[in-house]
Design an enzyme around this catalytic site. Structure first.
Site, PDB file in Angstrom:
ATOM      1  N   LYS A 290      -0.373  -1.750  -0.458  1.00  0.00           N
ATOM      2  CA  LYS A 290      -1.327  -0.647  -0.267  1.00  0.00           C
ATOM      3  C   LYS A 290      -1.104   0.091   1.055  1.00  0.00           C
ATOM      4  CE  LYS A 290      -4.655  -1.762  -3.751  1.00  0.00           C
ATOM      5  NZ  LYS A 290      -5.908  -2.373  -4.179  1.00  0.00           N
TER       6      LYS A 290
ATOM      7  N   ARG B  76      -3.459 -10.146  -6.973  1.00  0.00           N
ATOM      8  CA  ARG B  76      -2.863  -9.160  -7.884  1.00  0.00           C
ATOM      9  C   ARG B  76      -1.720  -8.497  -7.132  1.00  0.00           C
ATOM     10  NH1 ARG B  76      -3.138  -3.770  -8.637  1.00  0.00           N
ATOM     11  NH2 ARG B  76      -3.105  -2.968 -10.765  1.00  0.00           N
TER      12      ARG B  76
HETATM   13  N1  PMM Z   1      -5.853  -2.051  -7.183  1.00  0.00           N
HETATM   14  C1  PMM Z   1      -5.277  -1.111  -7.954  1.00  0.00           C
HETATM   15  C2  PMM Z   1      -5.466  -1.110  -9.354  1.00  0.00           C
HETATM   16  N2  PMM Z   1      -6.193  -2.064  -9.953  1.00  0.00           N
HETATM   17  N3  PMM Z   1      -7.507  -4.000  -9.803  1.00  0.00           N
HETATM   18  C3  PMM Z   1      -8.101  -4.957  -9.069  1.00  0.00           C
HETATM   19  N4  PMM Z   1      -8.852  -5.899  -9.655  1.00  0.00           N
HETATM   20  N5  PMM Z   1      -7.982  -4.987  -7.711  1.00  0.00           N
HETATM   21  C4  PMM Z   1      -7.243  -4.061  -7.021  1.00  0.00           C
HETATM   22  O1  PMM Z   1      -7.194  -4.119  -5.783  1.00  0.00           O
HETATM   23  C5  PMM Z   1      -6.611  -3.022  -7.781  1.00  0.00           C
HETATM   24  C6  PMM Z   1      -6.776  -3.033  -9.194  1.00  0.00           C
HETATM   25  C7  PMM Z   1      -4.443  -0.045  -7.315  1.00  0.00           C
HETATM   26  O2  PMM Z   1      -3.161  -0.523  -7.084  1.00  0.00           O
HETATM   27  P1  PMM Z   1      -1.908  -0.217  -8.064  1.00  0.00           P
HETATM   28  O3  PMM Z   1      -1.742   1.264  -8.126  1.00  0.00           O
HETATM   29  O4  PMM Z   1      -0.755  -0.933  -7.459  1.00  0.00           O
HETATM   30  O5  PMM Z   1      -2.197  -0.759  -9.436  1.00  0.00           O
END
Ligand code: PMM
Length: 295
Positions: A212, A252
């Site tokens: 991030k 994640r």
């Molecule tokens: N961050 C993203 C998308 N989905 N879901 C959960 N549970 N927690 C997160 O921090 C989260 C998420 C955004 O990141 P990405 O674009 O790499 O998917």
């Protein structure tokens, strides 16, 4: 969801515009192949998302989102890979569960679509309630807190109350601080430092820092240029180990293989746990009435 090790959730965005892997897996075959690779590398669950949540992102409609995720979830289910559906829409979650997904990952914690609670209650599946204040297009304006740890805790507890009132079982609930969602870098660091406060609520906690922006800012070059997305992996690994040591149920991440290695080191050293320190106006872990569903 009972597990005896930290859960690793691998990210699979089937979107043209997500910040890290956007545009790479828009073809179903390539997406399924990557999901299987994530599984082979150690992902317990592959998180399939069909709508970008990066700051400023425009929304896609539900049929587009469903068309992106369902064939990929079906392909992964056929390959024996467990999937979660990363969506804020009840209709998308329902279609994904029908296609074989086993977990709902709702970055809005049930706020964006009030129908989500019913879908989760009827399915009886795990439901990740992430802390969220508004859609990506304007979430940066909502990053205003007097005490981010206490406010995120209280707002998540409100989401839990709403879920329970809608008939969702306490054993279905997983909480997530929502790093980067209506949060500045300082907010993300404060939440990371006091993850014990969320862990102490008694529900499994998922931590999603992978690649991030705030990690890019931390590692910025001397001229202030943020570290590029793909060079944030070592920092991501550090956040994952610290989160698990603070009691997180799972992480994640994009790079599952590297995460599995880092967590193997943590386990080999006896799965050490961090002690909480700074009190910051938040209650001690376990001070709320929520019971642990983790044991
Ligand atoms: N961050 C993203 C998308 N989905 N879901 C959960 N549970 N927690 C997160 O921090 C989260 C998420 C955004 O990141 P990405 O674009 O790499 O998917």
């Amino acid at each position: 969801m009972h597990v005896d090790h930290p859960v690793v959730i691998g990210v699979l965005n089937v979107t043209p515009d997500s910040f890290s892997d956007g545009g790479r897996y828009t073809d179903v075959e390539a997406a399924v192949r990557h999901g299987v690779e994530l599984h082979s590398a150690g992902a317990d669950i592959v998180d399939v998302g069909g709508e970008s949540t990066r700051p400023g992102a425009e929304r896609v409609d539900a049929p587009t989102e469903i068309a992106r995720v369902v064939p990929v979830i079906e392909g992964l289910a056929r390959a024996g890979v467990l999937t979660s559906i990363d969506t804020t829409r009840a209709a998308v979650a329902a279609a994904a569960l029908e296609a074989g997904a086993t977990v709902i990952n709702d970055v809005s914690g049930g706020l964006a679509d009030r129908g989500m609670a019913r879908v989760a209650a009827e399915a009886g599946c795990p439901w990740v309630l992430m802390h969220w204040r508004g859609h990506s297009r304007h979430m940066n304006e909502l990053a205003v807190y007097a005490d981010v740890v206490a406010e995120v805790r209280d707002e998540l507890l409100q989401r839990v109350d709403d879920a329970l009132a809608a008939g969702v079982g306490p054993g279905q609930i997983i909480l997530d601080p929502g790093l980067g969602f209506a949060k500045t870098a300082e907010h993300n660091w404060a939440l990371s430092a006091r993850l014990d406060v969320l862990v102490g609520l008694g529900y499994p906690v998922l931590f999603g820092a992978s690649r991030k922006t705030y990690l890019g800012r931390l590692l910025a070059a001397a001229d202030g240029t943020p570290r590029p997305v793909r060079e944030r992996e070592a920092a991501t690994l550090a956040t994952s180990v610290l989160a698990v040591a603070a009691g997180a149920w799972g992480v994640r991440v994009h790079d599952v293989a590297a995460t599995a290695d880092a967590l193997a080191v943590w386990r080999a050293t006896g799965s050490p746990r961090l002690q909480s320190s700074a009190p910051s106006g938040t209650p001690a872990p376990g001070e709320t009435s929520a019971r642990s569903e983790k044991e």
